[in-house]
Design an enzyme around this catalytic site. Structure first.
Site: not given
Ligand code: ACO
Length: 336
Positions: A114, A255, A285
């Site tokens: 990214c 980003h 993204n």
């Molecule tokens: N729908 C429903 N539930 C979901 C989904 C979904 N699509 N995805 C995950 N969940 C569930 C999980 O299984 C978890 O359930 P559990 O508690 O029973 O295990 C719960 O939701 C919470 O999951 P978290 O991972 O804690 O959710 P979070 O609030 O952290 O959001 C996310 C997840 C959106 C991926 C977030 O962590 C994030 O944005 N991370 C950073 C992403 C990023 O910036 N990446 C870098 C750039 S990408 C690149 O460089 C290519």
């Protein structure tokens, strides 16, 4: 005045097909409500089968040349930021060069996930400042759908496909041009966000395919913790380094990975939301494409004028993170 690089044109390309949160509800156990509140995304665009990253990149380059009123033959160099090259080699830059008709341009790729667009911009700017090139195109393009597992709800809701491009040229106008960059990496983050197979460590095999190792793997929580801190830090640091404050900015173009990560940076900068470009709701993204895509839309909306102070900031796989500060150099589009 010493020579600076400035952005003399901007463009983007987005594929037609839209994949909404409601479409995803039918594919994995998720909901529109979960995706919107956790990420800010409503829909993303998906490239048609048989087309690749270079096709989106080439479309963006052709539009860029139209916007600047130049022939692609005038381009000296093309740098493509991508983590989804059409193939390992030749580079996607080489393919974009051919497909856009930029026959006189050298071309290569930069892989920094990214952060790829800002990394590539920093490289291109040095050619311009050194005087070894006069017109360099920087493309950020990713076909994330090619490496997304549409059976994994943790990742498939996040990503989309797009390309954006900018043209860099020299200027001696002190009110215009790229002022500074901050680039960082921390390879200890490699295991949190990666595509494990397909490289020299795990070449494609029946086992790698069966294990889904050709798709994005992300430990979302760990990445989130780093992203939320580092993107805010790198945004504030570059302003401080240049004796500026959040309120000096006309536009912050972050980003677009997660609205909550953008929120944290906006709070640290202490700026109002009307100075922030956000389009994650419509595109998700798109990795290396998010910043030039958001910049291109902001320009078309008439949100930028000559001399305006603009900040780019990003965080991504690697880990990598970066920012750039510049003064805008293109007049508003007609009628804006
Ligand atoms: N729908 C429903 N539930 C979901 C989904 C979904 N699509 N995805 C995950 N969940 C569930 C999980 O299984 C978890 O359930 P559990 O508690 O029973 O295990 C719960 O939701 C919470 O999951 P978290 O991972 O804690 O959710 P979070 O609030 O952290 O959001 C996310 C997840 C959106 C991926 C977030 O962590 C994030 O944005 N991370 C950073 C992403 C990023 O910036 N990446 C870098 C750039 S990408 C690149 O460089 C290519």
């Amino acid at each position: 005045m010493p020579k600076k690089a400035y952005i003399s044109a901007v463009s983007h390309y987005v594929p037609e097909k839209v994949l909404t949160n409601f479409d995803l509800e039918k594919m994995v156990d998720t909901s529109d409500e979960w995706i919107r509140t956790r990420t800010g995304i409503r829909e993303r665009h998906i490239l048609e089968p048989g087309k690749a990253t270079s096709d989106m990149g080439a479309e963006a380059v052709k539009k860029l040349c139209q916007n600047r009123g130049i022939d692609p033959m005038e381009i000296d160099g093309i740098i493509v930021a991508t983590v989804t090259p059409d193939m390992f080699f030749p580079s996607t830059g080489n393919l974009v060069q051919e497909k856009s008709g930029a026959k006189n341009a050298w071309s290569f790729d930069i892989a920094a996930a990214c952060s790829g667009f800002i990394y590539s911009l920093s490289v291109a700017a040095q050619f311009i400042v050194a005087g070894t090139a006069k017109k360099i195109v920087v493309v950020g393009a990713d076909k994330m759908s090619a490496i997304t597992n549409y059976r994994d709800r943790n990742t498939c809701v996040l990503f989309g496909d797009a390309a954006g491009a900018v043209l860099l040229e020299p200027t001696e106008d002190e009110n215009v041009g790229i002022m500074d960059f901050l680039l960082y990496s921390d390879g200890s983050g490699a295991d949190f966000l990666k595509m494990k197979a397909g490289g020299s460590l795990y070449p494609a095999s029946l086992e790698t395919v069966a294990n889904d190792w050709h798709f994005i793997y992300q430990d979302g929580k760990s990445v989130f913790k780093f992203a939320v801190t580092k993107m805010a830090e790198v945004s504030v640091d570059i302003l401080e380094k240049n004796g500026l404050q959040g309120n000096d900015l006309t536009l912050f173009v972050p980003h677009q990975a997660n609205l909550r990560i953008i929120d944290a940076a906006v709070k640290r900068l202490g700026i109002d939301y009307d100075r922030v470009m956000i389009n994650i709701d419509r595109y998700g993204n798109t990795t290396a494409a998010t910043i030039p895509l958001a910049l291109s839309e902001a320009y078309l909306e008439g949100r930028l004028d000559i001399g305006d102070l603009v900040l780019f900031a990003t965080f991504g796989g690697g880990f990598t993170w970066a920012s750039s500060l510049l003064r805008w150099g293109i007049p508003k589009p007609d009628g804006k």
